[in-house]
Motif scaffolding. Sequence first.
Motif, PDB file in Angstrom:
ATOM      1  N   PHE A 280       0.848  -1.194   0.000  1.00  0.00           N
ATOM      2  CA  PHE A 280       0.000   0.000   0.000  1.00  0.00           C
ATOM      3  C   PHE A 280       0.882   1.243   0.000  1.00  0.00           C
ATOM      4  CE2 PHE A 280      -2.261  -3.409   2.091  1.00  0.00           C
ATOM      5  CZ  PHE A 280      -3.522  -3.354   1.534  1.00  0.00           C
ATOM      6  N   ARG A 281       0.499   2.232  -0.811  1.00  0.00           N
ATOM      7  CA  ARG A 281       1.159   3.527  -0.748  1.00  0.00           C
ATOM      8  C   ARG A 281       0.295   4.456   0.098  1.00  0.00           C
ATOM      9  NH1 ARG A 281       3.603   7.287  -5.658  1.00  0.00           N
ATOM     10  NH2 ARG A 281       4.480   8.860  -4.256  1.00  0.00           N
ATOM     11  N   GLN A 282       0.959   5.351   0.862  1.00  0.00           N
ATOM     12  CA  GLN A 282       0.240   6.194   1.818  1.00  0.00           C
ATOM     13  C   GLN A 282       0.507   7.674   1.558  1.00  0.00           C
ATOM     14  OE1 GLN A 282       1.993   4.599   5.440  1.00  0.00           O
ATOM     15  NE2 GLN A 282       0.193   3.313   5.801  1.00  0.00           N
ATOM     16  N   TRP A 283      -0.554   8.487   1.755  1.00  0.00           N
ATOM     17  CA  TRP A 283      -0.441   9.945   1.712  1.00  0.00           C
ATOM     18  C   TRP A 283      -1.100  10.506   2.972  1.00  0.00           C
ATOM     19  CZ3 TRP A 283      -1.481   6.952  -2.491  1.00  0.00           C
ATOM     20  CH2 TRP A 283      -0.670   7.116  -3.638  1.00  0.00           C
TER      21      TRP A 283
ATOM     22  N   ASP B 152      -1.143  14.808   0.803  1.00  0.00           N
ATOM     23  CA  ASP B 152      -2.278  15.332   0.041  1.00  0.00           C
ATOM     24  C   ASP B 152      -2.691  16.658   0.657  1.00  0.00           C
ATOM     25  OD1 ASP B 152      -2.664  13.392  -1.889  1.00  0.00           O
ATOM     26  OD2 ASP B 152      -3.946  12.153  -0.593  1.00  0.00           O
TER      27      ASP B 152
ATOM     28  N   ARG C  66      -4.283   8.480   3.808  1.00  0.00           N
ATOM     29  CA  ARG C  66      -4.995   7.858   2.691  1.00  0.00           C
ATOM     30  C   ARG C  66      -4.118   6.761   2.096  1.00  0.00           C
ATOM     31  NH1 ARG C  66      -5.639   8.640  -2.871  1.00  0.00           N
ATOM     32  NH2 ARG C  66      -4.033  10.269  -2.896  1.00  0.00           N
ATOM     33  N   GLU C  67      -4.692   5.565   1.922  1.00  0.00           N
ATOM     34  CA  GLU C  67      -3.931   4.437   1.414  1.00  0.00           C
ATOM     35  C   GLU C  67      -4.485   3.977   0.062  1.00  0.00           C
ATOM     36  OE1 GLU C  67      -1.898   1.810   4.970  1.00  0.00           O
ATOM     37  OE2 GLU C  67      -3.771   1.121   4.088  1.00  0.00           O
ATOM     38  N   LEU C  68      -3.553   3.516  -0.801  1.00  0.00           N
ATOM     39  CA  LEU C  68      -3.943   2.969  -2.096  1.00  0.00           C
ATOM     40  C   LEU C  68      -3.083   1.736  -2.355  1.00  0.00           C
ATOM     41  CD1 LEU C  68      -5.564   3.318  -4.760  1.00  0.00           C
ATOM     42  CD2 LEU C  68      -3.583   4.618  -5.625  1.00  0.00           C
ATOM     43  N   GLU C  69      -3.740   0.615  -2.667  1.00  0.00           N
ATOM     44  CA  GLU C  69      -2.958  -0.593  -2.930  1.00  0.00           C
ATOM     45  C   GLU C  69      -2.232  -0.437  -4.264  1.00  0.00           C
ATOM     46  OE1 GLU C  69      -3.324  -5.477  -2.902  1.00  0.00           O
ATOM     47  OE2 GLU C  69      -5.110  -4.237  -2.522  1.00  0.00           O
ATOM     48  N   VAL C  70      -0.931  -0.803  -4.247  1.00  0.00           N
ATOM     49  CA  VAL C  70      -0.099  -0.702  -5.445  1.00  0.00           C
ATOM     50  C   VAL C  70       0.518  -2.055  -5.750  1.00  0.00           C
ATOM     51  CG1 VAL C  70       0.404   1.755  -5.101  1.00  0.00           C
ATOM     52  CG2 VAL C  70       1.894   0.031  -4.060  1.00  0.00           C
TER      53      VAL C  70
END
Length: 494
Positions: free
Chosen positions: A64-67, A82, A98-102
């Motif tokens: 996961f990438r995090q902002w 962000d 905020r997390e986004l799976e990469v």
Amino acid sequence: MGREILTVVETVSNEKGVSREAIFEALEQALVAATKKRFYEGTHAEEAQLRVEIDRKTGDYRTFRQWTVVADEDHEMPACQDAISDVDPAKWSIGDVRELEVESIEFGRIAAQIAKQVIVQKIREAERALVADAYESKVGELIYGEVKKQTKDGFIIDLGDNAEAYLAREEMIPKEILRPKQRVNAILYNVNREGRGAQLLLSRAKPEMLIALMKKEIPEISEEIIEIKAAARQPGVRAKIAVKTNDHRIDPVGACIGMRGTRIQAVQQELNGERIDVVVWSDDPAQYIASALEPADVSGIVLDEDARSADIIFATSDQLARAIGSQGQNVRLASDLTGYKLDMMLEEEYRARQQNEAQQYLDMFVSRLDIEEDLAMALVEMGFTSLEEIAYVPAETFDEIELDAELVELLQSRAKEAALTDALKQQENIQEPSADLLTMEGMTSEIAYSLAARGIITVDDLADQATDDISDIEGLGHEKAGQLIMKARESWFN
């Protein structure tokens, strides 16, 4: 891939004795580092925030990438931040992550190498923690080990079970020689839990080494029939140890020395022939000091318990020399043992000093109280040493020298007047604090006058101080002192 990770975890855990969870965490850190290296070049590799989550049952993992959501004015690192204006305010707030799976990196050669480095570091940390846990409770105890190797400043001692200790040269007995494979006793005096430097620190020179050896050789001490109260050493040369019996039927000195000195000789042999004096401890400081100075015979002791000092008086120069000892050994060890500063002198020296002090008090009373020398001498013989004492003791104190009430009243009145004059003179010598210091924000008149008594008269004077210089003033303390100093320094910046 999942099975490979589970295999690594199981193998390392069994071989190194490290918990599975610690290895999973190490692998997650390694995968984060490998992912950054593979997918995020340049500055983004440093700034990007990633999280890898390994399933503890299957070994599968996700990345996961995090902002972090920040205020617009704080939006300085787009790779991991962000701006609040760029996200849905109904869903996100400042401080949220905020997390986004990469895409996840394969557990290949690079990931495996990084994982190995991280795991090795984790293993070292875990092993240090295990050693610290095992030896923490042994601080102050005698440790037995084998000399493994010599370093520039000391020796590495092998304690077995993968534990090593360090014996620095300054913690060794002077002139002693250690060789590889030699067995050695030492006291464990510190366990270093930090990641740097030796972890288990040994000493053969500290007084605790002598105490531990005495406990080992003398059963009455380990059984607490005899109690060790203090010890002082000049390593390899001479030592003194103070003991007290908890059973009046047992002689503590005889029990420590043993039949024909066998017990004390065993201790001396371990300490390279260090001569050990066993002293009877006493709760009477004068008696304790006299015992500590043996084999010298003390004629008299004058104690100042507040200053923790004592005048020790001897009848002959031979006894004085014996008390001092070779190169001052005996008196130095006696002082360390008792905790008193010892001032040694012959009887004639002490009498001369007393006469000199008495003459000073006599002259002061004659001149300041305007009285005859006979009366002044009577006051000195009663033990008076200051005008304040004469001024404020109860009147009946003077019954000892049979003064009538009128003379006592006159005497105390003159003493009060003279003492007040001295106080006023002293006050005149203290400078007044400046107006800017008195009116400074946070200042009180009591603190200002206390500062002035130390020569801190103006705000600029205060600004030049360090917190520790004034924090002992009553009503200040460390925090308040720091606040006042920073307030005083505001003019520097303005």
